[in-house]
Design an enzyme around this catalytic site. Structure first.
Site, PDB file in Angstrom:
ATOM      1  CB  SER A  26     -93.834 -48.695 -53.498  1.00  0.00           C
ATOM      2  OG  SER A  26     -93.180 -48.797 -52.158  1.00  0.00           O
ATOM      3  CE1 TYR A  58     -92.108 -43.789 -54.432  1.00  0.00           C
ATOM      4  CE2 TYR A  58     -92.993 -45.026 -52.574  1.00  0.00           C
ATOM      5  CZ  TYR A  58     -92.059 -45.144 -53.572  1.00  0.00           C
ATOM      6  OH  TYR A  58     -91.430 -45.980 -54.269  1.00  0.00           O
TER       7      TYR A  58
END
Length: 255
Positions: free
Chosen positions: A146, A159
């Site tokens: 990401s 995350y």
């Protein structure tokens, strides 16, 4: 174009009953691969399998439900694929979850759940698949990271940390496995419009921030990830090792 032809190659995509994983799976099967869908929600997984199999044939699309955070379940799942579907040539580690809460309020169990799903699962599945790939002297592993591998925002610390870890897991896998004929790389999506991010898209202030922060002036779509995934899955990337390919409309190169 043969360098992008995946005909007959068996690919496992974790977390592929919907969203990014589902789109990548469809892209791989369109390029000729035999795909194995994976997830833990059997109903959703079965529905995704039925849909893709109807379009491409039951001999081109399979599914296997197993928990990617459970080492024994992972080993059993990979053994089933190798013995029932065929030798794995491609692995896409896509399974992931998000948990939004400030660090001071974050429960340890939630921290661990995100780490297990986003990072440890890639180690477990990657290790098990690599055992077979190394013996055959070839294979492609694509970890789905990401932009949060390089950036951070409030309330999504687990995350962010897990995706940063996934970036370096990609490098560690490369350091040990590239000599055996494996190419391990990662794709790092920016903000992608999926079912999981719909609430963010619907948030007018956040949506305006995304559009202003992204030079391409739009959200990404799962389809934007298919081309880079196909490149990393095929022979065209045979000398690409340990790289993180950002697919973010330019977000990470501007201030």
């Amino acid at each position: 174009m043969s360098a992008f032809d995946l005909s007959g190659r068996v690919a496992l995509i974790t977390g592929s009953s919907r969203g990014i994983g589902r789109s990548i799976a469809e892209g791989l099967v369109q390029a000729g691969a035999v795909v194995v869908l994976n997830g833990v929600n059997v109903d959703r997984l079965s529905a995704a399998h039925a849909d893709l199999a109807a379009g491409f044939g039951a001999d081109r699309v399979f599914f296997r439900a197993f928990d990617v955070t459970d080492a024994e379940a992972v080993a059993a799942g990979i053994d089933w694929i190798e013995s029932t579907v065929g030798p794995l040539r491609i692995l896409v580690n896509n399974a992931g979850v998000q948990h939004r809460v400030p660090l001071l309020d974050l429960d340890v169990a939630d921290w661990q759940r995100v780490m297990d799903t986003n990072l440890t699962s890639a180690f477990l599945v990657g290790r098990e698949v690599a055992r077979h790939m190394i013996a055959r002297g070839r294979g492609k592993i694509i970890n789905v990271a990401s932009v949060q591998a390089d950036l951070a925002r409030p309330t999504i610390a687990p995350y962010t940390v897990s995706k940063g870890g996934l970036r370096n897991l990609t490098r560690a896998m490369t350091a040990e496995w590239a000599r055996h004929g494996l190419q391990v790389n990662a794709i790092a999506p920016g903000y992608i419009h999926t079912e999981m991010t719909q609430k963010l898209v619907d948030d007018e202030a956040f949506n305006d921030w995304i559009l202003g922060r992204t030079p391409a002036n739009r959200w990404g779509t799962p389809a934007d990830l298919i081309g880079p995934a196909l490149w990393l899955a095929g022979d065209a990337s045979d000398f690409v090792n340990g790289q993180v390919i950002f697919i973010d409309g330019g977000m990470t190169v501007v201030v």
